[in-house]
Design a protein around this motif. Structure first.
Motif, PDB file in Angstrom:
ATOM      1  N   TRP A  96       0.809  -1.211   0.000  1.00 18.63           N
ATOM      2  CA  TRP A  96       0.000   0.000   0.000  1.00 18.63           C
ATOM      3  C   TRP A  96       0.849   1.272   0.000  1.00 18.63           C
ATOM      4  O   TRP A  96       0.325   2.371   0.115  1.00 18.63           O
ATOM      5  N   ASP A  98       2.130   3.782  -1.939  1.00 21.07           N
ATOM      6  CA  ASP A  98       2.007   4.374  -3.272  1.00 21.07           C
ATOM      7  C   ASP A  98       3.087   5.434  -3.484  1.00 21.07           C
ATOM      8  O   ASP A  98       3.379   6.227  -2.589  1.00 21.07           O
ATOM      9  N   ASN A 129      -1.380   5.096   7.570  1.00 23.13           N
ATOM     10  CA  ASN A 129      -1.496   5.118   6.116  1.00 23.13           C
ATOM     11  C   ASN A 129      -2.194   6.412   5.728  1.00 23.13           C
ATOM     12  O   ASN A 129      -3.405   6.458   5.526  1.00 23.13           O
ATOM     13  N   LYS A 134       3.308   7.354   5.671  1.00 21.35           N
ATOM     14  CA  LYS A 134       3.027   5.933   5.466  1.00 21.35           C
ATOM     15  C   LYS A 134       4.095   5.152   6.214  1.00 21.35           C
ATOM     16  O   LYS A 134       5.281   5.252   5.908  1.00 21.35           O
TER      17      LYS A 134
END
Length: 235
Positions: A96, A98, A129, A134
Motif C-alpha cells: 500500500w 504508493d 497510512n 506511510k
C-alpha cells in the motif's frame, strides 16, 4: 550538531546488537541519529531503512547473506536502492506504499509484501497510512523484536524528561495509540526489544517504555517543543 544526509559515512557506530540482529548509526554526529537495522531470519539478513557506511558489509556478513532491503517508512528510502543493488536483492515495499517505487532509481527491483514480509515470519502492522505519512512496523514473534521506524524514537529530538522512547514531535498531539494498542497491552504479543529509526532502541522493559511514550505524549508535548526551540536556537 550537523545533519548530513548525502555523503557515505566513514564513522559507523554499532547499536542494538542482539543474537539475531544489529543496528548502526552511519553518521553519529548528525542531529537526527538515523538508525538502520539488520534482522537475521534463518541465516538470511533483512535490512530495514538502511543508511550506507564504510565497513557495513563486514558487519552484515557476521549474520548471513543479505536477502532483501525493506523501506518501512515511506520517507526512509535513504540508501535502500544502492545497498540492494550492491547485494543483488530487491527493495521490499508494503503493497500500500504508493509512489515510493517511483522515487527509487528506474532499475531498482521492487518486491511487495502484505501482512508478512516475504516468507520470513515477520509480521507487518500498519502504523499510519496517510497521504503524507506511510509507516509499517515489523514484529518478529519468534525472536521478540518490534521495529517501529518513525512514530517513536530515542534520540534527543524525540525525548523529554525521563522518557526512554518518545513519540515523534509531529505526532505528539495524536500519537498512534490505536495502531500500537496490542503492543502496549499486558495480554498482547511478547517482545524483548523495540528498535527505532532514530537513535538506539530499548532492550529492557520495552512494553513499559512504549506504553509510557504513548500515554504521556500529549502531556509532555509542551516541554518537548520548548526544548526543541532551545536546541535549534540560532546562537
Amino acid at each position: 550538531m550537523a545533519l548530513r544526509v548525502d555523503d557515505r559515512a566513514t564513522g559507523l557506530r554499532e547499536i542494538d546488537r542482539f543474537e539475531n540482529g544489529v543496528g548502526w548509526i552511519a553518521h553519529p554526529e548528525e542531529t537526527m541519529q538515523r538508525a538502520s537495522h539488520a534482522l537475521e531470519i534463518d541465516g538470511e539478513v533483512w535490512l530495514v531503512d538502511p543508511v550506507d557506511a564504510d565497513g557495513l558489509d563486514d558487519l552484515l556478513a557476521e549474520f548471513g547473506e543479505v536477502a532483501g532491503v525493506v523501506v518501512a517508512f515511506a520517507n526512509h528510502k535513504r540508501d535502500a536502492a544502492a545497498i540492494a543493488a550492491r547485494h543483488s536483492v530487491p527493495v521490499y515495499l508494503p503493497d500500500w506504499f504508493d509512489g515510493v517505487a517511483e522515487e527509487l532509481p528506474d532499475d531498482t527491483p521492487i518486491a511487495r509484501f502484505g501482512a508478512e514480509l516475504s516468507d520470513t515470519g515477520l509480521e507487518a502492522h500498519v502504523v499510519k497510512n496517510g497521504r503524507l505519512w506511510k509507516e509499517v512496523a515489523l514484529y518478529d514473534p519468534d525472536r521478540g523484536t518490534l521495529l517501529i521506524p518513525e512514530s517513536v524514537g530515542a534520540n534527543e529530538y524525540f525525548l523529554t524528561g525521563d522518557e526512554r522512547l518518545g513519540v515523534h514531535p509531529a505526532r505528539r498531539a495524536f500519537p498512534p495509540r490505536e495502531a500500537l494498542e496490542e503492543f502496549v497491552s499486558d495480554s498482547g504479543p511478547d517482545f524483548e526489544r523495540i528498535l527505532v529509526g532514530h537513535g538506539p532502541g530499548v532492550q529492557t522493559d520495552a512494553r513499559a517504555a512504549l506504553r509510557d511514550a504513548l500515554e504521556g505524549s500529549r502531556s509532555r508535548m509542551p516541554r518537548l517543543y520548548a526544548e526543541a526551540l532551545w536546541m535549534f536556537r540560532p546562537f
